[in-house]
Design a protein around this motif. Structure first.
Motif, PDB file in Angstrom:
ATOM      1  N   TYR A  32      55.403  49.339  49.408  1.00  0.00           N
ATOM      2  CA  TYR A  32      55.608  50.179  50.584  1.00  0.00           C
ATOM      3  C   TYR A  32      54.613  51.325  50.715  1.00  0.00           C
ATOM      4  CZ  TYR A  32      59.792  47.396  50.826  1.00  0.00           C
ATOM      5  OH  TYR A  32      60.657  46.333  50.890  1.00  0.00           O
ATOM      6  N   ASN A  33      53.892  51.647  49.632  1.00  0.00           N
ATOM      7  CA  ASN A  33      52.873  52.691  49.711  1.00  0.00           C
ATOM      8  C   ASN A  33      51.460  52.115  49.723  1.00  0.00           C
ATOM      9  OD1 ASN A  33      54.970  54.549  49.598  1.00  0.00           O
ATOM     10  ND2 ASN A  33      54.818  54.791  47.391  1.00  0.00           N
ATOM     11  N   PHE A  34      51.369  50.818  49.903  1.00  0.00           N
ATOM     12  CA  PHE A  34      50.092  50.116  49.847  1.00  0.00           C
ATOM     13  C   PHE A  34      49.023  50.760  50.721  1.00  0.00           C
ATOM     14  CE2 PHE A  34      47.087  46.785  49.562  1.00  0.00           C
ATOM     15  CZ  PHE A  34      46.644  46.512  50.845  1.00  0.00           C
ATOM     16  N   ARG A  35      49.313  50.958  51.977  1.00  0.00           N
ATOM     17  CA  ARG A  35      48.317  51.520  52.910  1.00  0.00           C
ATOM     18  C   ARG A  35      47.856  52.903  52.463  1.00  0.00           C
ATOM     19  NH1 ARG A  35      46.330  47.307  54.756  1.00  0.00           N
ATOM     20  NH2 ARG A  35      47.754  45.941  55.825  1.00  0.00           N
ATOM     21  N   GLU A  36      48.797  53.709  52.009  1.00  0.00           N
ATOM     22  CA  GLU A  36      48.456  55.074  51.595  1.00  0.00           C
ATOM     23  C   GLU A  36      47.533  55.089  50.386  1.00  0.00           C
ATOM     24  OE1 GLU A  36      51.910  57.677  51.251  1.00  0.00           O
ATOM     25  OE2 GLU A  36      52.906  56.391  52.722  1.00  0.00           O
ATOM     26  N   TYR A  37      47.878  54.360  49.320  1.00  0.00           N
ATOM     27  CA  TYR A  37      47.038  54.442  48.129  1.00  0.00           C
ATOM     28  C   TYR A  37      45.695  53.753  48.326  1.00  0.00           C
ATOM     29  CZ  TYR A  37      49.172  49.985  46.325  1.00  0.00           C
ATOM     30  OH  TYR A  37      49.624  48.706  46.134  1.00  0.00           O
ATOM     31  N   MET A  38      45.644  52.746  49.203  1.00  0.00           N
ATOM     32  CA  MET A  38      44.342  52.138  49.501  1.00  0.00           C
ATOM     33  C   MET A  38      43.499  53.081  50.365  1.00  0.00           C
ATOM     34  SD  MET A  38      44.298  49.514  47.684  1.00  0.00           S
ATOM     35  CE  MET A  38      42.621  49.194  48.132  1.00  0.00           C
ATOM     36  N   GLN A  39      44.128  53.814  51.269  1.00  0.00           N
ATOM     37  CA  GLN A  39      43.409  54.778  52.110  1.00  0.00           C
ATOM     38  C   GLN A  39      42.815  55.906  51.260  1.00  0.00           C
ATOM     39  OE1 GLN A  39      43.152  54.130  55.462  1.00  0.00           O
ATOM     40  NE2 GLN A  39      41.603  55.718  55.481  1.00  0.00           N
TER      41      GLN A  39
END
Length: 152
Positions: A32-39
């Motif tokens: 669920y935090n994929f987009r954030e940590y990749m960003q």
């Protein structure tokens, strides 16, 4: 003898619950935090945040405590945490560009999802068996949708 068996069941049940909570928390952070940590990785080119995303307490469990778990559960735990550990190593060692990293993480997350689903299945099965109360001794459960309220 019966008391020792009951104490061991309590310990095993607690261990299973702790493992379940750890795996759930880890999986939810990854998914669920994929987009954030990749960003963050793409924008700042830092890997510092990965240690928080991939944090787990599973590797702190003494092997002597794991001996109480079934072979099937141990194999499921190994597959799940080995996949996560591989992702951790990749994220901390890769020189790939952010787009390539993101593509690979998406593929790995699919595998982690498969291993997590299997792990969850075995955890629930063992939690259902450890310390299970025979049907005749079960306490009635309340259905929140069927609570009889006194009429006024």
């Amino acid at each position: 003898m019966e008391r020792e068996m009951k104490d061991q069941q309590i310990i095993v049940r607690s261990l299973l619950v702790l493992i379940k909570l750890d795996a759930e928390s880890l999986f939810e952070r990854l998914k669920y935090n994929f987009r954030e940590y990749m960003q963050i990785f793409a924008n700042k080119r830092t890997r510092e945040h990965f240690k928080d995303v991939l944090r787990t307490r599973f590797f702190e469990i003494p092997i002597t405590d794991l001996k109480y778990l079934s072979e099937e559960l141990l194999l499921a735990l190994d597959k799940f945490y080995k996949e996560v550990d591989g992702l951790k190593w990749y994220l901390n060692a890769t020189e790939d560009m952010p787009a390539t990293v993101e593509d690979r993480v998406v593929r790995v997350l699919r595998d982690i999802q498969i291993h997590y689903d299997l792990l969850k299945l075995y955890l629930e099965a063992e939690l259902g068996h450890v310390g299970a109360v025979p049907p005749s001794q079960e306490e009635p459960t309340l259905d929140p949708f069927k609570i009889d309220l006194p009429e006024s």
